[in-house]
Design a protein around this motif. Structure first.
Motif, mmCIF file in Angstrom:
data_model
loop_
_atom_site.group_PDB
_atom_site.id
_atom_site.type_symbol
_atom_site.label_atom_id
_atom_site.label_comp_id
_atom_site.label_asym_id
_atom_site.label_seq_id
_atom_site.Cartn_x
_atom_site.Cartn_y
_atom_site.Cartn_z
ATOM 1 N N TRP A 6 0.825 -1.214 0.000
ATOM 2 C CA TRP A 6 0.000 0.000 0.000
ATOM 3 C C TRP A 6 0.859 1.265 0.000
ATOM 4 O O TRP A 6 0.504 2.264 -0.627
ATOM 5 C CB TRP A 6 -0.945 0.020 1.206
ATOM 6 C CG TRP A 6 -2.190 -0.762 0.925
ATOM 7 C CD1 TRP A 6 -2.562 -1.952 1.476
ATOM 8 C CD2 TRP A 6 -3.208 -0.417 -0.025
ATOM 9 N NE1 TRP A 6 -3.746 -2.379 0.939
ATOM 10 C CE2 TRP A 6 -4.168 -1.453 0.002
ATOM 11 C CE3 TRP A 6 -3.382 0.646 -0.899
ATOM 12 C CZ2 TRP A 6 -5.297 -1.448 -0.797
ATOM 13 C CZ3 TRP A 6 -4.521 0.654 -1.696
ATOM 14 C CH2 TRP A 6 -5.463 -0.380 -1.638
ATOM 15 N N ASP A 7 1.995 1.196 0.735
ATOM 16 C CA ASP A 7 2.899 2.357 0.757
ATOM 17 C C ASP A 7 3.413 2.680 -0.649
ATOM 18 O O ASP A 7 3.445 3.834 -1.067
ATOM 19 C CB ASP A 7 4.094 2.085 1.689
ATOM 20 C CG ASP A 7 3.665 2.098 3.152
ATOM 21 O OD1 ASP A 7 2.526 2.549 3.419
ATOM 22 O OD2 ASP A 7 4.447 1.624 3.998
ATOM 23 N N VAL A 8 3.832 1.604 -1.345
ATOM 24 C CA VAL A 8 4.358 1.807 -2.707
ATOM 25 C C VAL A 8 3.262 2.358 -3.616
ATOM 26 O O VAL A 8 3.462 3.308 -4.376
ATOM 27 C CB VAL A 8 4.902 0.471 -3.277
ATOM 28 C CG1 VAL A 8 5.213 0.604 -4.772
ATOM 29 C CG2 VAL A 8 6.132 0.048 -2.514
ATOM 30 N N PHE A 9 2.062 1.742 -3.466
ATOM 31 C CA PHE A 9 0.943 2.189 -4.297
ATOM 32 C C PHE A 9 0.590 3.652 -3.999
ATOM 33 O O PHE A 9 0.356 4.453 -4.908
ATOM 34 C CB PHE A 9 -0.266 1.282 -4.035
ATOM 35 C CG PHE A 9 -1.438 1.596 -4.933
ATOM 36 C CD1 PHE A 9 -1.404 1.286 -6.298
ATOM 37 C CD2 PHE A 9 -2.567 2.227 -4.433
ATOM 38 C CE1 PHE A 9 -2.466 1.594 -7.125
ATOM 39 C CE2 PHE A 9 -3.633 2.541 -5.258
ATOM 40 C CZ PHE A 9 -3.586 2.221 -6.610
ATOM 41 N N GLY A 10 0.582 3.956 -2.687
ATOM 42 C CA GLY A 10 0.284 5.335 -2.277
ATOM 43 C C GLY A 10 1.301 6.313 -2.829
ATOM 44 O O GLY A 10 0.946 7.392 -3.321
ATOM 45 N N ALA A 11 2.593 5.902 -2.777
ATOM 46 C CA ALA A 11 3.642 6.791 -3.311
ATOM 47 C C ALA A 11 3.488 6.968 -4.813
ATOM 48 O O ALA A 11 3.670 8.070 -5.354
ATOM 49 C CB ALA A 11 5.018 6.201 -2.988
ATOM 50 N N LEU A 12 3.119 5.871 -5.496
ATOM 51 C CA LEU A 12 2.922 5.929 -6.947
ATOM 52 C C LEU A 12 1.807 6.911 -7.305
ATOM 53 O O LEU A 12 1.963 7.759 -8.197
ATOM 54 C CB LEU A 12 2.571 4.528 -7.465
ATOM 55 C CG LEU A 12 2.422 4.395 -8.991
ATOM 56 C CD1 LEU A 12 3.753 4.590 -9.675
ATOM 57 C CD2 LEU A 12 1.828 3.040 -9.350
ATOM 58 N N VAL A 13 0.699 6.797 -6.558
ATOM 59 C CA VAL A 13 -0.437 7.696 -6.822
ATOM 60 C C VAL A 13 -0.046 9.141 -6.519
ATOM 61 O O VAL A 13 -0.355 10.062 -7.284
ATOM 62 C CB VAL A 13 -1.680 7.277 -5.990
ATOM 63 C CG1 VAL A 13 -2.770 8.351 -6.088
ATOM 64 C CG2 VAL A 13 -2.214 5.941 -6.482
ATOM 65 N N ALA A 14 0.681 9.309 -5.380
ATOM 66 C CA ALA A 14 1.055 10.668 -4.974
ATOM 67 C C ALA A 14 1.962 11.334 -6.010
ATOM 68 O O ALA A 14 1.925 12.554 -6.192
ATOM 69 C CB ALA A 14 1.750 10.638 -3.616
ATOM 70 N N GLY A 17 0.087 12.019 -12.035
ATOM 71 C CA GLY A 17 -0.665 13.212 -12.387
ATOM 72 C C GLY A 17 -2.029 13.240 -11.712
ATOM 73 O O GLY A 17 -2.570 14.320 -11.466
ATOM 74 N N PHE A 18 -2.568 12.065 -11.428
ATOM 75 C CA PHE A 18 -3.916 12.014 -10.837
ATOM 76 C C PHE A 18 -3.988 12.837 -9.555
ATOM 77 O O PHE A 18 -4.964 13.523 -9.293
ATOM 78 C CB PHE A 18 -4.320 10.565 -10.541
ATOM 79 C CG PHE A 18 -4.599 9.766 -11.781
ATOM 80 C CD1 PHE A 18 -5.755 9.996 -12.518
ATOM 81 C CD2 PHE A 18 -3.707 8.794 -12.218
ATOM 82 C CE1 PHE A 18 -6.021 9.265 -13.678
ATOM 83 C CE2 PHE A 18 -3.958 8.067 -13.367
ATOM 84 C CZ PHE A 18 -5.113 8.293 -14.102
ATOM 85 N N ALA A 19 -2.933 12.722 -8.734
ATOM 86 C CA ALA A 19 -2.950 13.404 -7.440
ATOM 87 C C ALA A 19 -2.860 14.925 -7.588
ATOM 88 O O ALA A 19 -3.177 15.650 -6.657
ATOM 89 C CB ALA A 19 -1.791 12.904 -6.581
#
Lengths: 377, 44
Positions: A6-14, A17-19
């Motif tokens: 989840w951390d990796v996924f969260g960092a990816l999203v952050a 461009g979506f974020a």
């Protein structure tokens, strides 16, 4: 196990461009999709509106950095192409190579209809300034009435670069709508009898005249309005390529390959200047409204100048030809022909309308030169 | 507003003057070609 994933996924999203997407950017996509629809489905000036709309989408992608000064790809197109004033003159080289001055040389007095239509440019300029635009911005809005895309972009990039995208989209949108905008104005200002006036045949034009004219025309216009030199010089050089008939390869390259390449770069670069911060403002609505005023005023002033010429001359001019003085080549000439044919099906005005239509290009160049000289672009 | 009016006036005058010069250039070229050019003609 799930924590690190989840951390990796969260960092990816952050980092994506979506974020960083804003509502303004999404609205700009919607506007761009609207322009894409008009370009593809309705074929409204597709050669320019399509790349402009795609440039708009790209410029409103967060974190992509395509318009990052010094870094972004689209910034480089914009900076070296438009800010360095390379692309609009090259477009004019191609336009010159595509232009036949024959109809104008054949009936030279029709050149004043091209001048008449430019009065609308100055009326719109004055209205824009009265509504609160500063002089440089007002000039960029007024030149929309000239119905000449490259000149509008050239002037706007020099005088009001923050309005470049808006002004360009307004100009090309209204150019596509010339068949809707002009006829009511033309009918309102002319009687049926005037619309039925038939033009006398033009004189024969010697091929040598067509060779000499681009040089002579270039000299007199640039001597009078030096600020028009970059566009005028390229326009006439392209025409000299064409009429000299000794550089067929250069003529073909100017008309086709070069023109197509710079059109792509021009469209994408202009679209890329349209970000949410500059476009989503109430003033943009004023630009579009004033652009319409500019088109209507230019059409009206062209028709009225033709009527004035009729008062002073024994050889009558069909006043509808004045509407072709807005450049929009050859759309405005076709509209003139169509409206004349409504009054008299045998009245064939298309070739006559090409004269003021081409004169309109020269007139808009001079008008732009005057703005540049006065406002120090 | 004064400057806008000045640009308006000078712009309209310059456009008509410019087109007038182009008109004269066209006529001058036509006269010169008729005098010195070969006689071959083509439709405008």
């Amino acid at each position: 196990m799930s924590g690190p994933v989840w951390d990796v996924f969260g960092a990816l999203v952050a980092q994506s461009g979506f974020a960083h997407l804003t509502w303004g950017q999404v609205v700009m996509w919607v506007v761009a999709f609207g322009l894409l629809y008009l370009a593809i489905a309705k074929q409204f000036e597709p050669l320019l509106l399509l790349p402009i709309a795609f440039g708009m989408v790209l410029a409103n992608l967060p974190e992509a950095g395509l318009m990052e000064p010094g870094e972004g790809l689209l910034w480089r197109f914009y900076h070296y192409g438009i800010q360095w004033e390379v692309i609009p003159p090259l477009i004019f080289l191609g336009l010159g190579a595509l232009t036949d001055f024959g109809p104008l040389l054949s009936q030279p007095r029709l050149i004043f209809l091209g001048a008449g239509a430019q009065v609308g440019v100055y009326i719109a300029f004055f209205c824009a300034h009265a509504l609160g635009f500063d002089l440089r911005e007002a000039a960029s809005v007024g030149i929309i009435g000239g119905a000449d895309g490259p000149t509008t972009i050239y002037l706007s990039a020099r005088l009001a670069p923050h309005m470049l995208g808006t002004v360009a989209v307004a100009a090309y949108s209204y150019m596509a709508m010339v068949p809707l905008i002009q006829p009511p104005v033309m009918r309102l200002l002319t009687t049926r009898a005037e619309r039925r006036i038939r033009m006398s045949r033009g004189r024969k034009v010697h091929p040598l005249e067509k060779v000499v004219f681009p040089v002579a025309g270039c000299l007199v216009v640039i001597l009078l309005v030096p600020a028009s030199a970059p566009l005028m010089a390229m326009f006439m050089l392209g025409n000299l390529f064409r009429e000299s008939r000794v550089v067929e390869r250069l003529t073909q390259a100017s008309q086709n390959e070069l023109m197509n390449i710079v059109t792509i770069l021009l469209g994408v670069s202009v679209g890329a200047t349209m970000n949410a911060e500059t476009f989503l403002q109430p003033r943009v609505l004023f630009v579009f409204a004033l652009g319409l005023v500019a088109f209507v005023a230019s059409t009206a002033s062209g028709v009225l100048i033709a009527k004035l010429m009729n008062l002073m001359s024994r050889t009558k001019v069909n006043p509808l030809l004045g509407a072709a003085g807005v450049s929009a080549v050859p759309m405005a000439a076709r509209v003139v022909h169509r409206v004349a044919a409504e009054a008299d099906r045998q009245n064939y005005l298309l070739m006559y309308a090409m004269g003021p239509n081409i004169a309109g290009v020269l007139g808009t160049l001079i008008a732009a030169g005057v703005f540049l000289r006065a406002l120090g672009g | 507003m004064e400057q806008a009016l000045e640009i308006f006036t000078s712009g309209v005058v310059a456009v008509f003057a410019g087109m007038g010069l182009v008109y004269l250039a066209i006529r001058a070229v036509a006269v010169a070609v008729a005098r010195i050019g070969p006689r071959k003609e083509t439709a405008g």
